[in-house]
Design a protein around this motif. Sequence first.
Motif, PDB file in Angstrom:
ATOM      1  N   TYR A  38       1.519   6.621  -7.045  1.00 14.68           N
ATOM      2  CA  TYR A  38       0.411   7.343  -7.670  1.00 14.68           C
ATOM      3  C   TYR A  38       0.084   8.672  -6.995  1.00 14.68           C
ATOM      4  CZ  TYR A  38      -0.341   2.968 -10.117  1.00 14.68           C
ATOM      5  OH  TYR A  38      -0.173   1.859 -10.893  1.00 14.68           O
ATOM      6  N   GLY A  39       0.768   9.012  -5.917  1.00 12.95           N
ATOM      7  CA  GLY A  39       0.536  10.280  -5.238  1.00 12.95           C
ATOM      8  C   GLY A  39      -0.852  10.369  -4.610  1.00 12.95           C
ATOM      9  N   LEU A  40      -1.307   9.282  -4.030  1.00 12.16           N
ATOM     10  CA  LEU A  40      -2.644   9.249  -3.445  1.00 12.16           C
ATOM     11  C   LEU A  40      -2.676   9.981  -2.108  1.00 12.16           C
ATOM     12  CD1 LEU A  40      -3.487   5.503  -4.106  1.00 12.16           C
ATOM     13  CD2 LEU A  40      -4.273   7.476  -5.403  1.00 12.16           C
ATOM     14  N   THR A  41      -3.845  10.540  -1.786  1.00 12.04           N
ATOM     15  CA  THR A  41      -4.066  11.173  -0.497  1.00 12.04           C
ATOM     16  C   THR A  41      -5.166  10.424   0.228  1.00 12.04           C
ATOM     17  OG1 THR A  41      -5.745  12.684  -1.341  1.00 12.04           O
ATOM     18  CG2 THR A  41      -3.447  13.434  -1.443  1.00 12.04           C
ATOM     19  N   ILE A  89       0.836  -1.210   0.000  1.00 10.15           N
ATOM     20  CA  ILE A  89       0.000   0.000   0.000  1.00 10.15           C
ATOM     21  C   ILE A  89       0.863   1.249   0.000  1.00 10.15           C
ATOM     22  CG2 ILE A  89      -1.620   1.347   1.409  1.00 10.15           C
ATOM     23  CD1 ILE A  89      -2.884  -1.322   2.238  1.00 10.15           C
ATOM     24  N   ARG A  90       1.909   1.264   0.824  1.00 11.33           N
ATOM     25  CA  ARG A  90       2.796   2.436   0.873  1.00 11.33           C
ATOM     26  C   ARG A  90       3.459   2.676  -0.480  1.00 11.33           C
ATOM     27  NH1 ARG A  90       5.371   1.269   6.785  1.00 11.33           N
ATOM     28  NH2 ARG A  90       3.769   2.352   7.973  1.00 11.33           N
ATOM     29  N   ALA A  91       3.862   1.619  -1.159  1.00 10.25           N
ATOM     30  CA  ALA A  91       4.488   1.756  -2.472  1.00 10.25           C
ATOM     31  C   ALA A  91       3.503   2.350  -3.483  1.00 10.25           C
ATOM     32  CB  ALA A  91       5.000   0.409  -2.956  1.00 10.25           C
ATOM     33  N   ILE A 150      -8.561   7.953  -1.134  1.00 13.94           N
ATOM     34  CA  ILE A 150      -8.822   6.599  -0.663  1.00 13.94           C
ATOM     35  C   ILE A 150     -10.131   6.502   0.105  1.00 13.94           C
ATOM     36  CG2 ILE A 150      -7.966   4.759   0.824  1.00 13.94           C
ATOM     37  CD1 ILE A 150      -5.126   5.822   0.144  1.00 13.94           C
ATOM     38  N   PHE A 151     -10.344   7.366   1.083  1.00 16.34           N
ATOM     39  CA  PHE A 151     -11.467   7.193   1.995  1.00 16.34           C
ATOM     40  C   PHE A 151     -12.746   7.888   1.542  1.00 16.34           C
ATOM     41  CE2 PHE A 151      -7.767   6.660   4.860  1.00 16.34           C
ATOM     42  CZ  PHE A 151      -7.962   5.315   5.094  1.00 16.34           C
ATOM     43  N   ALA A 152     -12.664   9.017   0.844  1.00 14.34           N
ATOM     44  CA  ALA A 152     -13.881   9.717   0.430  1.00 14.34           C
ATOM     45  C   ALA A 152     -14.651   8.900  -0.597  1.00 14.34           C
ATOM     46  CB  ALA A 152     -13.537  11.089  -0.137  1.00 14.34           C
TER      47      ALA A 152
END
Length: 97
Positions: A44-47, A37-39, A51-53
């Motif tokens: 992809y530069g996710l925030t 997940i960290r990779a 992920i959660f919204a």
Amino acid sequence: MEANLAIFQELKAQTTLLVEQAAAARAAEFEAVLADIRAKVTKYGLTEWNIFARAGWALVKTRERGRPQIPRPENGGGVVGEGACANWITDAKNRDR
């Protein structure tokens, strides 16, 4: 009777061993999933919003506050932005108290 006790103790020892193996397997799997997940987050530069919204989680929003209630005794008005003064205040015998 002693045969049942021996079987019980053997099963109890097996249960303890299986619980320890399950805990070790879960810890190893957890570390692998977390690294994956960290990779992907870095790649992809996710925030957390990405992920959660989208998963339907309500993220905390800042609350918009109303205007401050500032009394205006100098002109006989009530509170700033609240319109005319209430009758029970206007009709009071001594408003300066």
